[in-house]
Design a protein around this motif. Structure first.
Motif, PDB file in Angstrom:
ATOM      1  N   SER A  21       0.989  -1.158  -0.184  1.00  0.00           N
ATOM      2  CA  SER A  21       0.021  -0.238   0.024  1.00  0.00           C
ATOM      3  C   SER A  21       0.920   1.254  -0.075  1.00  0.00           C
ATOM      4  O   SER A  21       0.477   2.255  -0.618  1.00  0.00           O
ATOM      5  N   VAL A  22       2.067   1.300   0.733  1.00  0.00           N
ATOM      6  CA  VAL A  22       2.965   2.285   0.832  1.00  0.00           C
ATOM      7  C   VAL A  22       3.419   2.329  -0.574  1.00  0.00           C
ATOM      8  O   VAL A  22       3.615   3.723  -0.947  1.00  0.00           O
ATOM      9  N   VAL A  23       3.909   1.548  -1.319  1.00  0.00           N
ATOM     10  CA  VAL A  23       4.593   1.616  -2.592  1.00  0.00           C
ATOM     11  C   VAL A  23       3.683   2.016  -3.608  1.00  0.00           C
ATOM     12  O   VAL A  23       4.120   3.093  -4.383  1.00  0.00           O
ATOM     13  N   LYS A  24       2.496   1.695  -3.693  1.00  0.00           N
ATOM     14  CA  LYS A  24       1.245   2.326  -4.476  1.00  0.00           C
ATOM     15  C   LYS A  24       1.191   3.709  -4.427  1.00  0.00           C
ATOM     16  O   LYS A  24       0.980   4.504  -5.219  1.00  0.00           O
ATOM     17  N   ARG A  25       0.880   4.053  -3.013  1.00  0.00           N
ATOM     18  CA  ARG A  25       0.870   5.492  -2.556  1.00  0.00           C
ATOM     19  C   ARG A  25       1.918   6.489  -3.103  1.00  0.00           C
ATOM     20  O   ARG A  25       1.550   7.583  -3.537  1.00  0.00           O
ATOM     21  N   LYS A  26       3.201   5.763  -3.068  1.00  0.00           N
ATOM     22  CA  LYS A  26       4.097   6.505  -3.523  1.00  0.00           C
ATOM     23  C   LYS A  26       4.258   6.766  -5.041  1.00  0.00           C
ATOM     24  O   LYS A  26       4.596   7.764  -5.618  1.00  0.00           O
ATOM     25  N   GLN A  27       3.714   5.603  -5.707  1.00  0.00           N
ATOM     26  CA  GLN A  27       3.751   5.772  -7.104  1.00  0.00           C
ATOM     27  C   GLN A  27       2.768   6.454  -7.571  1.00  0.00           C
ATOM     28  O   GLN A  27       2.796   7.376  -8.548  1.00  0.00           O
ATOM     29  N   ARG A  28       1.490   6.788  -6.772  1.00  0.00           N
ATOM     30  CA  ARG A  28       0.415   7.757  -7.304  1.00  0.00           C
ATOM     31  C   ARG A  28       0.977   9.116  -6.949  1.00  0.00           C
ATOM     32  O   ARG A  28       0.740   9.870  -7.668  1.00  0.00           O
ATOM     33  N   MET A  29       1.679   9.245  -5.793  1.00  0.00           N
ATOM     34  CA  MET A  29       1.901  10.583  -5.388  1.00  0.00           C
ATOM     35  C   MET A  29       3.230  11.111  -6.615  1.00  0.00           C
ATOM     36  O   MET A  29       3.083  12.301  -6.832  1.00  0.00           O
ATOM     37  N   ARG A  30       3.890  10.102  -6.835  1.00  0.00           N
ATOM     38  CA  ARG A  30       4.967  10.533  -7.996  1.00  0.00           C
ATOM     39  C   ARG A  30       4.130  10.877  -9.587  1.00  0.00           C
ATOM     40  O   ARG A  30       4.570  11.780 -10.137  1.00  0.00           O
ATOM     41  N   ALA A  31       3.072   9.916  -9.865  1.00  0.00           N
ATOM     42  CA  ALA A  31       2.445  10.339 -10.969  1.00  0.00           C
ATOM     43  C   ALA A  31       1.678  11.802 -10.768  1.00  0.00           C
ATOM     44  O   ALA A  31       1.925  12.456 -12.049  1.00  0.00           O
ATOM     45  N   TYR A  70       2.702  14.101  -9.174  1.00  0.00           N
ATOM     46  CA  TYR A  70       3.796  15.160  -9.420  1.00  0.00           C
ATOM     47  C   TYR A  70       4.237  15.388 -10.722  1.00  0.00           C
ATOM     48  O   TYR A  70       4.367  16.602 -11.373  1.00  0.00           O
ATOM     49  N   VAL A  71       4.425  14.302 -11.340  1.00  0.00           N
ATOM     50  CA  VAL A  71       4.866  14.511 -12.952  1.00  0.00           C
ATOM     51  C   VAL A  71       3.711  15.043 -13.783  1.00  0.00           C
ATOM     52  O   VAL A  71       4.101  15.837 -14.638  1.00  0.00           O
ATOM     53  N   LEU A  72       2.679  14.482 -13.320  1.00  0.00           N
ATOM     54  CA  LEU A  72       1.435  15.234 -14.197  1.00  0.00           C
ATOM     55  C   LEU A  72       1.287  16.694 -14.092  1.00  0.00           C
ATOM     56  O   LEU A  72       1.120  17.541 -15.029  1.00  0.00           O
ATOM     57  N   LYS A  73       1.452  17.378 -12.947  1.00  0.00           N
ATOM     58  CA  LYS A  73       1.615  18.609 -12.540  1.00  0.00           C
ATOM     59  C   LYS A  73       2.616  19.445 -13.167  1.00  0.00           C
ATOM     60  O   LYS A  73       2.511  20.444 -13.781  1.00  0.00           O
ATOM     61  N   LEU A  74       3.893  18.652 -13.463  1.00  0.00           N
ATOM     62  CA  LEU A  74       5.151  19.265 -14.053  1.00  0.00           C
ATOM     63  C   LEU A  74       4.813  19.374 -15.412  1.00  0.00           C
ATOM     64  O   LEU A  74       5.129  20.452 -16.074  1.00  0.00           O
ATOM     65  N   GLN A  75       4.121  18.392 -16.006  1.00  0.00           N
ATOM     66  CA  GLN A  75       3.785  18.447 -17.548  1.00  0.00           C
ATOM     67  C   GLN A  75       2.804  19.373 -17.790  1.00  0.00           C
ATOM     68  O   GLN A  75       2.743  20.088 -18.700  1.00  0.00           O
ATOM     69  N   GLN A  76       1.836  19.675 -16.752  1.00  0.00           N
ATOM     70  CA  GLN A  76       0.953  20.685 -17.213  1.00  0.00           C
ATOM     71  C   GLN A  76       1.634  21.978 -17.053  1.00  0.00           C
ATOM     72  O   GLN A  76       0.940  23.095 -17.977  1.00  0.00           O
ATOM     73  N   THR A  77       2.438  22.170 -16.262  1.00  0.00           N
ATOM     74  CA  THR A  77       2.967  23.611 -16.063  1.00  0.00           C
ATOM     75  C   THR A  77       3.920  24.173 -17.112  1.00  0.00           C
ATOM     76  O   THR A  77       4.071  25.347 -17.705  1.00  0.00           O
ATOM     77  N   GLU A  78       4.176  23.024 -18.027  1.00  0.00           N
ATOM     78  CA  GLU A  78       5.157  23.200 -19.180  1.00  0.00           C
ATOM     79  C   GLU A  78       4.431  23.743 -20.224  1.00  0.00           C
ATOM     80  O   GLU A  78       4.847  24.589 -21.133  1.00  0.00           O
ATOM     81  N   GLU A  79       3.019  23.260 -20.459  1.00  0.00           N
ATOM     82  CA  GLU A  79       2.369  23.540 -21.460  1.00  0.00           C
ATOM     83  C   GLU A  79       1.733  24.934 -21.308  1.00  0.00           C
ATOM     84  O   GLU A  79       1.876  25.778 -20.908  1.00  0.00           O
TER      85      GLU A  79
END
Length: 97
Positions: free
Chosen positions: A76-86, A88-97
């Motif tokens: 559950s901790v691994v999945k939570r970290k993966q979700r948080m990373r996803a 974060y990456v999505l927010k980074l991509q949206q700020t680039e556009e």
């Protein structure tokens, strides 16, 4: 398997210690089919060859896997970290556009 390097006056002590440590790790964790090969040309600097070896060794992910196995992480901790990373990456991509 991995060949041992004999001590050479041109190689600094830290490099010799590094080679011994890497040899021990590779003997323990890497099988023959996964052996890392770094061809060294005639007259090539040993530091350059060490840098190539280190880069290839890092790409195998052996040290990362070893650190992950030192302590158990709940799925559950691994999945939570993966979700948080996803997110974060999505927010980074949206700020680039």
């Amino acid at each position: 398997m991995v060949e041992s390097f004999a001590y050479n006056e041109t190689i600094p002590n830290f490099a010799t210690a590094f080679l011994i440590a890497i040899e021990a790790i590779t003997k323990f964790l890497i099988t023959e089919k996964d052996m890392i090969v770094v061809p060294v040309k005639e007259g090539e600097n040993i530091e350059k060859a060490l840098k190539k070896f280190k880069r290839k060794f890092e790409k195998t992910g052996v040290v990362k896997e070893l650190r992950n196995r030192q302590a158990f992480t709940k799925p559950s901790v691994v999945k939570r970290k993966q979700r948080m990373r996803a997110i974060y990456v999505l927010k980074l991509q949206q700020t680039e556009e």
